[in-house]
Structure formats: C-alpha cells, structure tokens
Design a protein around this motif. Structure first.
Motif, PDB file in Angstrom:
ATOM      1  N   MET A 186       0.833  -1.211   0.000  1.00  0.00           N
ATOM      2  CA  MET A 186       0.000   0.000   0.000  1.00  0.00           C
ATOM      3  C   MET A 186       0.865   1.257   0.000  1.00  0.00           C
ATOM      4  SD  MET A 186      -2.960  -1.171  -0.259  1.00  0.00           S
ATOM      5  CE  MET A 186      -4.055   0.202  -0.057  1.00  0.00           C
TER       6      MET A 186
ATOM      7  N   LYS B 266       2.341   6.494  -5.404  1.00  0.00           N
ATOM      8  CA  LYS B 266       1.880   6.681  -6.787  1.00  0.00           C
ATOM      9  C   LYS B 266       0.706   7.656  -6.841  1.00  0.00           C
ATOM     10  CE  LYS B 266       3.412   2.780  -9.478  1.00  0.00           C
ATOM     11  NZ  LYS B 266       3.017   1.843 -10.534  1.00  0.00           N
TER      12      LYS B 266
ATOM     13  N   GLY C  52       1.081  10.929  -8.839  1.00  0.00           N
ATOM     14  CA  GLY C  52       0.162  10.924  -9.988  1.00  0.00           C
ATOM     15  C   GLY C  52      -0.500  12.270 -10.221  1.00  0.00           C
TER      16      GLY C  52
ATOM     17  N   TYR D 236     -11.203   7.906  -3.557  1.00  0.00           N
ATOM     18  CA  TYR D 236     -10.355   6.706  -3.599  1.00  0.00           C
ATOM     19  C   TYR D 236     -10.055   6.200  -2.187  1.00  0.00           C
ATOM     20  CZ  TYR D 236     -10.102   8.622  -8.219  1.00  0.00           C
ATOM     21  OH  TYR D 236     -10.464   9.136  -9.428  1.00  0.00           O
TER      22      TYR D 236
ATOM     23  N   MET E  74     -13.279  -1.265   0.696  1.00  0.00           N
ATOM     24  CA  MET E  74     -12.674  -2.552   0.350  1.00  0.00           C
ATOM     25  C   MET E  74     -11.931  -3.183   1.515  1.00  0.00           C
ATOM     26  SD  MET E  74     -11.221  -1.813  -3.402  1.00  0.00           S
ATOM     27  CE  MET E  74     -12.314  -1.598  -4.792  1.00  0.00           C
ATOM     28  N   GLY E  75     -12.000  -2.544   2.669  1.00  0.00           N
ATOM     29  CA  GLY E  75     -11.448  -3.180   3.856  1.00  0.00           C
ATOM     30  C   GLY E  75     -10.176  -2.564   4.406  1.00  0.00           C
TER      31      GLY E  75
ATOM     32  N   MET F 205      -4.305   1.990   8.180  1.00  0.00           N
ATOM     33  CA  MET F 205      -3.605   1.840   6.899  1.00  0.00           C
ATOM     34  C   MET F 205      -3.681   3.137   6.091  1.00  0.00           C
ATOM     35  SD  MET F 205      -4.397  -0.935   3.881  1.00  0.00           S
ATOM     36  CE  MET F 205      -3.772  -2.364   4.745  1.00  0.00           C
TER      37      MET F 205
ATOM     38  N   GLY G  76     -13.249  -6.483   3.782  1.00  0.00           N
ATOM     39  CA  GLY G  76     -12.040  -6.663   2.977  1.00  0.00           C
ATOM     40  C   GLY G  76     -11.892  -8.078   2.467  1.00  0.00           C
TER      41      GLY G  76
ATOM     42  N   ILE H  67      -8.151   4.059  -9.225  1.00  0.00           N
ATOM     43  CA  ILE H  67      -7.174   5.094  -8.841  1.00  0.00           C
ATOM     44  C   ILE H  67      -6.370   5.488 -10.082  1.00  0.00           C
ATOM     45  CG2 ILE H  67      -5.180   5.604  -7.372  1.00  0.00           C
ATOM     46  CD1 ILE H  67      -6.390   3.576  -5.339  1.00  0.00           C
TER      47      ILE H  67
ATOM     48  N   ALA I 134      -3.664   6.964 -10.767  1.00  0.00           N
ATOM     49  CA  ALA I 134      -2.198   6.853 -10.852  1.00  0.00           C
ATOM     50  C   ALA I 134      -1.721   5.409 -10.985  1.00  0.00           C
ATOM     51  CB  ALA I 134      -1.571   7.479  -9.612  1.00  0.00           C
ATOM     52  N   LEU I 135      -2.659   4.457 -10.860  1.00  0.00           N
ATOM     53  CA  LEU I 135      -2.243   3.049 -10.888  1.00  0.00           C
ATOM     54  C   LEU I 135      -2.585   2.411 -12.233  1.00  0.00           C
ATOM     55  CD1 LEU I 135      -3.490   1.854  -7.365  1.00  0.00           C
ATOM     56  CD2 LEU I 135      -1.352   2.996  -7.980  1.00  0.00           C
ATOM     57  N   THR I 136      -1.878   1.355 -12.573  1.00  0.00           N
ATOM     58  CA  THR I 136      -2.194   0.613 -13.792  1.00  0.00           C
ATOM     59  C   THR I 136      -3.431  -0.252 -13.532  1.00  0.00           C
ATOM     60  OG1 THR I 136      -0.870  -1.273 -13.136  1.00  0.00           O
ATOM     61  CG2 THR I 136       0.258   0.464 -14.387  1.00  0.00           C
TER      62      THR I 136
ATOM     63  N   GLU J 195      -2.553  -2.967 -11.087  1.00  0.00           N
ATOM     64  CA  GLU J 195      -2.417  -2.478  -9.711  1.00  0.00           C
ATOM     65  C   GLU J 195      -3.787  -2.163  -9.124  1.00  0.00           C
ATOM     66  OE1 GLU J 195       1.967  -0.315  -9.874  1.00  0.00           O
ATOM     67  OE2 GLU J 195       0.225   0.728 -10.669  1.00  0.00           O
TER      68      GLU J 195
ATOM     69  N   VAL K  11      -5.730  -4.105  -5.709  1.00  0.00           N
ATOM     70  CA  VAL K  11      -5.890  -3.339  -4.456  1.00  0.00           C
ATOM     71  C   VAL K  11      -6.509  -4.162  -3.316  1.00  0.00           C
ATOM     72  CG1 VAL K  11      -7.231  -1.459  -3.417  1.00  0.00           C
ATOM     73  CG2 VAL K  11      -5.771  -1.008  -5.385  1.00  0.00           C
ATOM     74  N   PRO K  12      -7.617  -4.886  -3.528  1.00  0.00           N
ATOM     75  CA  PRO K  12      -8.191  -5.616  -2.384  1.00  0.00           C
ATOM     76  C   PRO K  12      -7.225  -6.629  -1.770  1.00  0.00           C
ATOM     77  CG  PRO K  12      -9.766  -5.500  -4.186  1.00  0.00           C
ATOM     78  CD  PRO K  12      -8.464  -5.007  -4.735  1.00  0.00           C
TER      79      PRO K  12
ATOM     80  N   LEU L 184      -3.908  -6.317  -1.786  1.00  0.00           N
ATOM     81  CA  LEU L 184      -2.893  -5.534  -1.062  1.00  0.00           C
ATOM     82  C   LEU L 184      -3.440  -5.050   0.272  1.00  0.00           C
ATOM     83  CD1 LEU L 184      -1.510  -3.469  -4.093  1.00  0.00           C
ATOM     84  CD2 LEU L 184      -0.405  -5.394  -2.956  1.00  0.00           C
ATOM     85  N   VAL L 185      -4.719  -4.654   0.255  1.00  0.00           N
ATOM     86  CA  VAL L 185      -5.367  -4.230   1.504  1.00  0.00           C
ATOM     87  C   VAL L 185      -5.366  -5.382   2.509  1.00  0.00           C
ATOM     88  CG1 VAL L 185      -7.632  -3.670   2.498  1.00  0.00           C
ATOM     89  CG2 VAL L 185      -6.795  -2.405   0.508  1.00  0.00           C
TER      90      VAL L 185
ATOM     91  N   ARG M 255       2.959  -7.921  -2.823  1.00  0.00           N
ATOM     92  CA  ARG M 255       2.663  -7.162  -4.038  1.00  0.00           C
ATOM     93  C   ARG M 255       2.731  -8.028  -5.306  1.00  0.00           C
ATOM     94  NH1 ARG M 255       2.364  -2.225  -6.361  1.00  0.00           N
ATOM     95  NH2 ARG M 255       3.367  -2.058  -8.370  1.00  0.00           N
TER      96      ARG M 255
ATOM     97  N   ARG N  33     -11.270  -6.226 -10.079  1.00  0.00           N
ATOM     98  CA  ARG N  33     -10.918  -5.784  -8.723  1.00  0.00           C
ATOM     99  C   ARG N  33     -11.918  -6.334  -7.702  1.00  0.00           C
ATOM    100  NH1 ARG N  33     -11.058   0.560  -7.661  1.00  0.00           N
ATOM    101  NH2 ARG N  33     -13.261   0.149  -8.009  1.00  0.00           N
TER     102      ARG N  33
END
Lengths: 386, 238
Positions: free
Chosen positions: A1, A7, A11, A295, A302-303, A308, B89, B102, B104-106, B109, B113-114, B116-117, B122, B161
């Motif tokens: 994260m 980013k 960004g 975001y 999303m948890g 975090m 989550g 988001i 800025a992310l590809t 990525e 996200v879920p 990574l959360v 990664r 996602r």
C-alpha cells in the motif's frame, strides 16, 4: 500500500509539485534567513573568536560588547599581570581610525594594536607576508576583503577596476604613514570595515591623542589555574571586568540581540516563511486529499482500516517533506555558497538544519493531520455517491 | 436471525434514517430481503427510494438503525468497526458506477488493491490481478492506466478488482449506467459468467432496464420498502 500511496501522490503532478514548492519555500526561507541572522550575529563577535590564544579578556566593567570600547589606563596591564594565577597578560588596542585613500576620500578602519613583543592577538590566517613583518617600520597588515574593496586604489581610468592594496603599498592612517607588510584573512566585522593590524605602540601613535588608549588586556591563566576562577580573581583584585573568550562573545551577541531590531526582523521573516509554507503546503495537501477522498473511501469500503489510510497519508506527507526540505536547504546552501565572496553574512550551522527540519516536520504533520482528520471521519458509503 | 445456509443475504425489517428533526429522512422503512447463494439479484426503483442505502447496509459500509441484516450468517450489527472493515475486505467485492479506479495506478495495480489491503505480497497480488484481468478480456491492458481505457474497459478492471480476492458477495451500484448498450451488455455477461461462480451472490442496483434480463430475481423498491420481488421484469411491469 505504500507504493500505492506514493503513486497517488506523484500521480497528481500539479498538486504534488505545489506541496513540494510550499515546503521548499518554507524550508528555504527559514534556513536562508536564519543563516543570514546567524552569520550577522557571528560577525559581531568574530574578532573575539579570531583571537585563539588568550583565555581571558579584561576590560572596563562598563563595556557591553566588543565594539563598546572604554579605554583603560596603561597601568591596568601591570595590575592584571600582578594577579596570582595569570601566566601572562598583554595589551590590545582596538579603535576606529580614518584611512586616507589615494583619491582623497577617507575610509574608517578597524585598527588593532598587538603587543609589540609577542604579537598575541594577530589575524587567524595570513595570505601574504607574516605576522612578524609588523615589526618593520610603519608596518600594517590589512585584511584581504578590505584591501581589495574599500581600501583599494581607484581605477586609473574612469569605469575601470580599482587596484587592490598590495604588500609594499602605503596609506595614511590618521595623518600617519603606514606601509602594508601583509595581507590576512579575518572574520568579517559587523560593520564590514577593513581590519588593519599593527603593533600596540604604533596603534597608539596612529590613534588620536587621549589619556587612556588601552582597549583590552588579554590574559592567560597559568596551567594549574581554572580560567573561570581567575576571571573572578582579576575582577576582585583590579575592579576590572574579566571574561572568558566564549563568555565575552556571548555577551556581545546578547547585546545585539537585546538592543537591536535584528532578531525581530529576521524572526518575522522566519515566522512568515513558516506560516506561508504551512499555508501553501497544508492547503495543497488538504486539497490533494479532498481530491482523492473518493479513492480513500473506496479503499475503506474494500477493507482498508483507518490505520492503513493514515499510514498512507503520513508516508505521502513524509515524502513531500523530505523532498521539500532537501530542495529548500539545498537552495539555501547554494545561495550561501554563491554569496560567500560578497558582503552577505551567511552561516549555515547544523543547528539551523535541525531547526529547519523541525519546522518542515511541523508543517508536514499539520498538513497530514488535517487530511487524516478528514479521512478518519470519511464514511465509506461515500463510494456509492456518483 | 435466519440460519438458512443457502442464504447469502438476509434482511428483516431494516430501517435507516438520515438527518435529525425537521431534516430527518427515512431512507429504509423496514426492508425484508433475501438473496440466495449463486443468485444475481437486481434492486430497481425510482431515484431516492433507498436502493443505494440498502446495498450500503448490506455491504457493511453503513450502519442500519433497526432490523436484522446478515451476510452469509454474519451480522455486522454485532461487530466493531475494525471487525466489520476486516470482514468487508475479505468477503465483499464492490463495483461502482464511476468505477473508482485510482488514476495513478495501472489496471493490474487497481485490480490488485483488495489483495494488497488484505496484506498479500505485491507480486502475488499483481499476478492474481493479471489472471483476473485475463478472465475479463483485459490481458493486453494490464499495464495501462485508467485514463487510457474506455468506460467499458475501466468497468471490466473494476469487476476484476471486485473478484480478485474471492469475495462471497459482490455489490454493484449502477455498473452499466455510464456505458453504451453494447458495452453494458458485455459487462453484464462478464459479471454473470465470472462473478457467480463458487456460490457467490451478486446484488446489483440499477436503473438500466436493458440489463434486467441478466437478473435471477428483481426486487422493486419504493419509498424505503421492497414493494415487489419477481423473477422477470415482465412480472413487475418494468
């Protein structure tokens, strides 16, 4: 994260640069103004610290700072020498005398008269010639900045460059002929006057006739004597004020801090830098967070726990803080380096780096805090609002 | 509380009120709803009838005021905030009308996200996200940022996602309303084919009558109530 946080930060280029600009501006202004302040203040006592050798400065009790000369009778030197524990004591003349330049104009100079025998109290660094050359007839040593600027000989042609004073050149000091026998490097003085060294006996000849001409007595404590105790003893036995070198330097700074508007002026500039930097960085960082609230809400839905998200914001804040601080301090250092050969007083010490870092940390924490507050209170249900 | 293990969502008499005093608005007035495992249920109704509030309560991102509501037997009302967040989550996937990718992310990525959360490493998360993107036909766009993707492609990334962490329940808010008919159809085909595997349940809030045909059941809401539940839009005269 963490990578996502960075980013997200990078960004949004406009805001990212905006936040960095704000912090850089604050860091630059705080560091630069504080460095000039410290530089200026250090010039007030530069002469004291330039004299490495004597432990103790003895003077009239009413003296408040280095340029506040209240001459003593020559006999005071012998009284100091008579105090138990004094290894040696020498006279020092310090006064402002007028030098007549080739074009007929006058320049006030800071003339220092050193003990004829020992030459104790001489300049810290010789560029040309040697200190012993002062024993030559009419000899003086001039500081290189004064020699190449205020005491320089006028240009031969209009618009040309003045010729720096060189070894062998002669000038008039209070209607007395003096010959340059050396060029030295000294700490700049507060009033930026040229500094001229000569012997004590010659200095009192140069000086206007007065009953008392001894400015200070420089004394050294014997090996087994505590200099602090000796100061007290000198004061007790002679009625003169005696200070350790560092104490006298501190006393001089304190005088300027207390009786001039310099600290307030610079303090205001530093404070403004802090406030404006905080406002710019805080506002932009907050706007950045607001723009990304959707975001953050999505991540929350999303948890992602608050901890975090707070870590992400803190990381973003630390990132811009480090970059902004580096750029600001770097720019301030560059300005200081570029101005090193000018009259600008600039002294960047590690203390100032710490102060600037602390200020930037506060700005970043403030920026992060107002953003964190918003994110913590954020309802994840915001994600369903279109 | 229902103990029927075939139920993914069980709501009984759920109420929710916004505001206080004269500004008080009762968004849910005692909603009863059941969604079975492996079922795609659509929530339809006029704007302001409480659809979004209901899926927010079901997804555990909004606290209800009264009634009962459980997802796979778990009642969010019994949980503390951090427990509810952790449960979301792991067990719930989201698809939003505005995608919420988001910028800025590809694509990979974003889809990761879920995971990574949830603390997945990664590289593992990205690999899994790429798998999912492949399943929704986005294998050649994994390194593209959202700005370089069409609306339909962005929604497919959002679906990847929503599925990447194998949630039990997926809630979608107007997933096709920003898409043209053909793209919306394609997105729904993907949602139906991929999302309903392994006994997952899907709750979709929509106004888009063009996608009603993909629903197993349709629940019609009005003024904070479920007023009808049917197996086809015809039964509801939509």
């Amino acid at each position: 994260m963490n990578l996502i946080a960075l980013k997200m930060l990078v960004g949004d280029r406009a805001k990212y640069l905006g936040i960095i600009m704000g912090i850089t501006f604050a860091s630059l202004l705080i560091t630069q103004q504080a460095s000039i302040f410290v530089g200026l203040m250090s010039r007030t006592y530069g002469f004291v610290t330039d004299l490495g050798q004597p432990d103790i400065w003895v003077m009239d009790p009413m003296v408040q700072f280095i340029d506040d000369i209240k001459p003593l009778q020559d006999t005071e030197l012998y009284r100091v020498r008579g105090v138990t524990g004094v290894a040696w004591a020498v006279p020092l003349y310090k006064g402002l005398l007028k030098a007549r330049l080739d074009d007929g104009s006058y320049q006030t100079c800071n003339v220092i008269g050193l003990d004829d025998t020992t030459l104790i109290g001489g300049p810290p660094k010789m560029i040309e010639g040697s200190l012993a050359d002062l024993r030559r007839a009419e000899g003086i040593i001039v500081d290189h900045v004064g020699a190449s600027s205020r005491l320089a000989k006028p240009a031969a042609e209009p618009g040309g460059q003045p010729t720096p004073l060189r070894v062998g050149d002669a000038i008039e000091l209070n209607d007395h002929r003096a010959v340059v026998v050396g060029i030295c490097e000294v700490s700049r003085t507060f009033q930026s006057q040229p500094v001229i060294y000569t012997t004590y006996s010659r200095a009192v000849q140069f000086a206007p006739r007065e009953r008392k001409l001894l400015s200070f007595v420089l004394a050294e404590a014997a090996d087994d004597v505590d200099p602090k105790d000796l100061c007290a003893r000198i004061t007790a036995e002679t009625g003169l004020a005696a200070y350790l070198r560092d104490d006298f330097a501190r006393m001089t700074v304190n005088y300027f801090m207390k009786y001039t508007g310099i600290p307030i002026n610079f303090g205001i500039a530093v404070l403004l830098g802090f406030i404006v930097g905080t406002a710019i960085a805080g506002q932009t960082f907050y706007n950045f967070t607001l723009d990304n609230l959707r975001y953050f809400g999505t991540l929350k839905a999303m948890g992602a726990p608050n901890s975090m998200l707070l870590r992400m914001i803190l990381l973003q804040s630390v990132m811009v803080g480090i970059i902004g601080y580096g750029l600001g301090v770097g720019a301030a250092s560059l300005m200081g380096t570029l101005s090193s050969s000018t009259e600008l007083a600039f002294k960047l010490t590690w203390h100032l780096l710490v102060i600037s870092a602390t200020a930037v940390t506060l700005i970043c924490l403030f920026s992060a805090f107002i953003s964190m507050y918003k994110v913590v209170r954020l309802e994840p249900a915001i994600v369903f609002k279109s | 509380m229902s103990t029927d293990s075939s139920l993914a969502v069980y709501c009984k008499g759920v109420t929710k009120t916004y505001g206080k005093g004269t500004a008080e608005v009762m968004a849910l007035r005692g909603v009863d709803l059941e969604v079975k495992r492996g079922e795609l249920l659509m929530l339809v109704g006029p704007s302001g009838c409480g659809k979004t509030t209901l899926i927010s309560v079901i997804a555990g991102i909004l606290n209800r005021d009264g009634g009962e509501c459980a997802v796979f037997g778990t009642d969010f009302g019994d949980m503390r905030d951090h427990e509810r967040t952790a449960y979301r989550g792991k067990n719930i996937g989201f698809v939003f009308q505005a995608y919420n990718l988001i910028p800025a992310l590809t694509a990979a990525e974003n889809a990761a996200v879920p995971l990574l959360v949830n603390g997945v490493k990664r590289q593992r998360a990205i690999d899994r996200a790429k798998d999912l993107l492949g399943r929704v036909g986005m294998q050649d766009k994994v390194n593209k940022p959202p700005s370089e993707l069409s609306g339909g492609q962005q929604q497919r990334v959002a679906i990847a996602r929503a599925l990447v962490h194998d949630p039990k329940l997926i809630v979608c808010d107007e997933p096709t309303s920003a898409l043209d008919h053909e793209t919306g159809h394609h997105v729904m085909e993907i949602l139906r084919s991929v999302a309903l595997e392994d006994g997952r349940a899907l709750v979709i809030v929509t106004h888009d009558a063009r996608i009603f045909e993909f629903a197993d059941r349709i629940a019609q809401m009005d003024d904070g109530h479920i007023v009808a539940v049917a197996n086809s839009p015809r039964e509801l005269k939509l």
